[in-house]
Design a protein around this motif. Structure first.
Motif, PDB file in Angstrom:
ATOM      1  N   ALA A 159      39.413  33.675  52.879  1.00  0.00           N
ATOM      2  CA  ALA A 159      40.522  33.722  51.919  1.00  0.00           C
ATOM      3  C   ALA A 159      40.706  32.382  51.221  1.00  0.00           C
ATOM      4  O   ALA A 159      40.936  32.325  50.007  1.00  0.00           O
ATOM      5  CB  ALA A 159      41.813  34.124  52.637  1.00  0.00           C
ATOM      6  N   SER A 160      40.572  31.293  51.972  1.00  0.00           N
ATOM      7  CA  SER A 160      40.701  29.965  51.375  1.00  0.00           C
ATOM      8  C   SER A 160      39.649  29.751  50.296  1.00  0.00           C
ATOM      9  O   SER A 160      39.943  29.230  49.208  1.00  0.00           O
ATOM     10  CB  SER A 160      40.586  28.895  52.459  1.00  0.00           C
ATOM     11  OG  SER A 160      40.652  27.594  51.902  1.00  0.00           O
ATOM     12  N   GLY A 161      38.404  30.154  50.580  1.00  0.00           N
ATOM     13  CA  GLY A 161      37.344  30.011  49.598  1.00  0.00           C
ATOM     14  C   GLY A 161      37.595  30.844  48.361  1.00  0.00           C
ATOM     15  O   GLY A 161      37.428  30.375  47.224  1.00  0.00           O
ATOM     16  N   VAL A 162      38.007  32.083  48.554  1.00  0.00           N
ATOM     17  CA  VAL A 162      38.282  32.976  47.426  1.00  0.00           C
ATOM     18  C   VAL A 162      39.424  32.428  46.575  1.00  0.00           C
ATOM     19  O   VAL A 162      39.368  32.460  45.339  1.00  0.00           O
ATOM     20  CB  VAL A 162      38.599  34.398  47.943  1.00  0.00           C
ATOM     21  CG1 VAL A 162      39.239  35.259  46.854  1.00  0.00           C
ATOM     22  CG2 VAL A 162      37.320  35.063  48.450  1.00  0.00           C
ATOM     23  N   LEU A 163      40.454  31.918  47.210  1.00  0.00           N
ATOM     24  CA  LEU A 163      41.569  31.341  46.449  1.00  0.00           C
ATOM     25  C   LEU A 163      41.138  30.117  45.656  1.00  0.00           C
ATOM     26  O   LEU A 163      41.736  29.793  44.621  1.00  0.00           O
ATOM     27  CB  LEU A 163      42.712  30.986  47.400  1.00  0.00           C
ATOM     28  CG  LEU A 163      43.480  32.189  47.964  1.00  0.00           C
ATOM     29  CD1 LEU A 163      44.329  31.771  49.165  1.00  0.00           C
ATOM     30  CD2 LEU A 163      44.349  32.830  46.889  1.00  0.00           C
ATOM     31  N   ALA A 164      40.078  29.443  46.113  1.00  0.00           N
ATOM     32  CA  ALA A 164      39.591  28.269  45.387  1.00  0.00           C
ATOM     33  C   ALA A 164      38.809  28.661  44.142  1.00  0.00           C
ATOM     34  O   ALA A 164      38.987  28.054  43.084  1.00  0.00           O
ATOM     35  CB  ALA A 164      38.717  27.419  46.317  1.00  0.00           C
ATOM     36  N   PHE A 165      37.935  29.681  44.239  1.00  0.00           N
ATOM     37  CA  PHE A 165      37.100  29.979  43.061  1.00  0.00           C
ATOM     38  C   PHE A 165      37.606  31.152  42.229  1.00  0.00           C
ATOM     39  O   PHE A 165      37.091  31.413  41.143  1.00  0.00           O
ATOM     40  CB  PHE A 165      35.620  30.134  43.442  1.00  0.00           C
ATOM     41  CG  PHE A 165      35.217  31.396  44.155  1.00  0.00           C
ATOM     42  CD1 PHE A 165      34.832  32.518  43.445  1.00  0.00           C
ATOM     43  CD2 PHE A 165      35.146  31.438  45.542  1.00  0.00           C
ATOM     44  CE1 PHE A 165      34.410  33.676  44.100  1.00  0.00           C
ATOM     45  CE2 PHE A 165      34.718  32.581  46.213  1.00  0.00           C
ATOM     46  CZ  PHE A 165      34.363  33.705  45.490  1.00  0.00           C
ATOM     47  N   LYS A 166      38.612  31.867  42.715  1.00  0.00           N
ATOM     48  CA  LYS A 166      39.398  32.816  41.918  1.00  0.00           C
ATOM     49  C   LYS A 166      38.555  33.872  41.189  1.00  0.00           C
ATOM     50  O   LYS A 166      38.607  33.995  39.955  1.00  0.00           O
ATOM     51  CB  LYS A 166      40.255  32.066  40.892  1.00  0.00           C
ATOM     52  CG  LYS A 166      41.217  31.046  41.475  1.00  0.00           C
ATOM     53  CD  LYS A 166      42.023  30.361  40.368  1.00  0.00           C
ATOM     54  CE  LYS A 166      42.958  29.297  40.900  1.00  0.00           C
ATOM     55  NZ  LYS A 166      42.198  28.132  41.461  1.00  0.00           N
ATOM     56  N   PRO A 167      37.798  34.663  41.907  1.00  0.00           N
ATOM     57  CA  PRO A 167      37.111  35.775  41.234  1.00  0.00           C
ATOM     58  C   PRO A 167      38.123  36.797  40.739  1.00  0.00           C
ATOM     59  O   PRO A 167      39.229  36.920  41.297  1.00  0.00           O
ATOM     60  CB  PRO A 167      36.247  36.374  42.356  1.00  0.00           C
ATOM     61  CG  PRO A 167      37.012  36.067  43.620  1.00  0.00           C
ATOM     62  CD  PRO A 167      37.634  34.716  43.376  1.00  0.00           C
ATOM     63  N   ALA A 168      37.792  37.522  39.700  1.00  0.00           N
ATOM     64  CA  ALA A 168      38.709  38.552  39.208  1.00  0.00           C
ATOM     65  C   ALA A 168      38.842  39.683  40.224  1.00  0.00           C
ATOM     66  O   ALA A 168      39.933  40.221  40.447  1.00  0.00           O
ATOM     67  CB  ALA A 168      38.213  39.089  37.870  1.00  0.00           C
ATOM     68  N   ILE A 169      37.719  40.039  40.840  1.00  0.00           N
ATOM     69  CA  ILE A 169      37.670  41.111  41.837  1.00  0.00           C
ATOM     70  C   ILE A 169      36.898  40.596  43.034  1.00  0.00           C
ATOM     71  O   ILE A 169      35.872  39.920  42.877  1.00  0.00           O
ATOM     72  CB  ILE A 169      36.964  42.367  41.277  1.00  0.00           C
ATOM     73  CG1 ILE A 169      37.728  42.928  40.065  1.00  0.00           C
ATOM     74  CG2 ILE A 169      36.787  43.435  42.348  1.00  0.00           C
ATOM     75  CD1 ILE A 169      36.935  43.957  39.276  1.00  0.00           C
ATOM     76  N   VAL A 170      37.373  40.912  44.238  1.00  0.00           N
ATOM     77  CA  VAL A 170      36.619  40.529  45.433  1.00  0.00           C
ATOM     78  C   VAL A 170      36.558  41.708  46.395  1.00  0.00           C
ATOM     79  O   VAL A 170      37.548  42.407  46.619  1.00  0.00           O
ATOM     80  CB  VAL A 170      37.215  39.284  46.123  1.00  0.00           C
ATOM     81  CG1 VAL A 170      38.649  39.525  46.564  1.00  0.00           C
ATOM     82  CG2 VAL A 170      36.357  38.863  47.307  1.00  0.00           C
ATOM     83  N   TYR A 171      35.357  41.929  46.905  1.00  0.00           N
ATOM     84  CA  TYR A 171      35.140  42.914  47.965  1.00  0.00           C
ATOM     85  C   TYR A 171      34.780  42.165  49.249  1.00  0.00           C
ATOM     86  O   TYR A 171      33.747  41.486  49.292  1.00  0.00           O
ATOM     87  CB  TYR A 171      33.960  43.832  47.629  1.00  0.00           C
ATOM     88  CG  TYR A 171      34.167  44.785  46.480  1.00  0.00           C
ATOM     89  CD1 TYR A 171      34.630  46.083  46.699  1.00  0.00           C
ATOM     90  CD2 TYR A 171      33.855  44.409  45.177  1.00  0.00           C
ATOM     91  CE1 TYR A 171      34.778  46.975  45.648  1.00  0.00           C
ATOM     92  CE2 TYR A 171      34.011  45.295  44.116  1.00  0.00           C
ATOM     93  CZ  TYR A 171      34.472  46.576  44.366  1.00  0.00           C
ATOM     94  OH  TYR A 171      34.622  47.453  43.309  1.00  0.00           O
ATOM     95  N   PRO A 172      35.567  42.257  50.312  1.00  0.00           N
ATOM     96  CA  PRO A 172      35.071  41.769  51.596  1.00  0.00           C
ATOM     97  C   PRO A 172      33.936  42.664  52.059  1.00  0.00           C
ATOM     98  O   PRO A 172      34.033  43.899  51.984  1.00  0.00           O
ATOM     99  CB  PRO A 172      36.296  41.878  52.515  1.00  0.00           C
ATOM    100  CG  PRO A 172      37.223  42.832  51.859  1.00  0.00           C
ATOM    101  CD  PRO A 172      36.928  42.794  50.389  1.00  0.00           C
ATOM    102  N   TYR A 173      32.827  42.055  52.473  1.00  0.00           N
ATOM    103  CA  TYR A 173      31.691  42.839  52.973  1.00  0.00           C
ATOM    104  C   TYR A 173      31.082  42.067  54.132  1.00  0.00           C
ATOM    105  O   TYR A 173      31.454  40.936  54.409  1.00  0.00           O
ATOM    106  CB  TYR A 173      30.679  43.112  51.859  1.00  0.00           C
ATOM    107  CG  TYR A 173      29.566  42.096  51.667  1.00  0.00           C
ATOM    108  CD1 TYR A 173      28.239  42.503  51.671  1.00  0.00           C
ATOM    109  CD2 TYR A 173      29.834  40.738  51.472  1.00  0.00           C
ATOM    110  CE1 TYR A 173      27.213  41.582  51.483  1.00  0.00           C
ATOM    111  CE2 TYR A 173      28.818  39.819  51.287  1.00  0.00           C
ATOM    112  CZ  TYR A 173      27.506  40.245  51.305  1.00  0.00           C
ATOM    113  OH  TYR A 173      26.488  39.345  51.138  1.00  0.00           O
TER     114      TYR A 173
END
Length: 204
Positions: A159-173
């Motif tokens: 979550a920390s990484g995703v909040l840093a690079f801010k993709p429009a859409i994210v799928y956890p896989y």
């Protein structure tokens, strides 16, 4: 993962069983992220119709594909780019944090990938930690981000990484055993604009 676009079929890390691929067209392109058997499965590759398939892989994977014609393989090292079938492919470092001599995923061996498809940037993390390279990504439209303890990172680091690079859409896989609903909450509590999409990657 299988992606279809513009009558092309892309397989990423084809593993599992032959039956999983019966409803998909033969791959035009196969990308492999790493050498571990949940990413590289030569037996599955041997069962697929790869007569017209191009492969994009890191060197460590190429060394383990003796049954594939060398002319069909493009080796990408971290940071390298190539274009195949109208798709720009960039190899992104994937590795464990902290870096240790006995790391399951040392820096430089495997690749995450950014695919530029139809003007959209799709990031596939592979088995990575919350690296500086991932955090520095820009203009990612769709991200597939792993969270698979003890091999990659937990939902907090993801979550920390995703909040840093801010993709429009994210799928956890690649998240077996992790609470992806809690991941979604961690992301959306701080940035509700990121569209976190949950899918059933483990139906069995």
């Amino acid at each position: 993962m299988v992606i279809t676009w513009n009558k092309k079929t892309i397989y990423i890390d084809p593993t599992g069983s032959v039956a999983q691929y019966k409803n998909f067209a033969a791959p035009d392109l196969i990308l492999i992220t790493d050498i571990h058997p949940d990413h590289l499965d030569p037996k599955i590759i041997d069962t697929l119709n790869t007569s017209k398939t191009l492969f994009v892989v890191p060197q460590a994977v190429a060394d383990l594909l003796p049954g594939v014609e060398a002319a069909k393989i493009t080796v990408l090292n971290n940071g390298n780019e190539s274009s195949k079938l109208g798709i720009k492919i960039t190899a992104i470092p994937m590795y464990n944090i902290p870096e240790t001599p006995d790391s399951r995923h040392p820096k430089g061996r495997g690749n995450g990938y950014i695919l530029n498809i139809g003007g959209k940037n799709i990031y596939i993390s592979g088995d990575t930690g919350d690296t500086k390279e991932m955090r520095a990504l820009k203009h990612i439209d769709v991200a597939f981000v792993c969270m698979n303890l003890p091999y990659t990172m937990d939902i907090n680091h993801a979550a920390s990484g995703v909040l840093a690079f801010k993709p429009a859409i994210v799928y956890p896989y690649h998240h077996k055993g992790q609470d992806i609903k809690a991941f979604k909450k961690l992301v959306n509590d701080k940035n509700p604009k990121i569209d976190v999409r949950l899918r059933n990657w483990y139906p069995n």
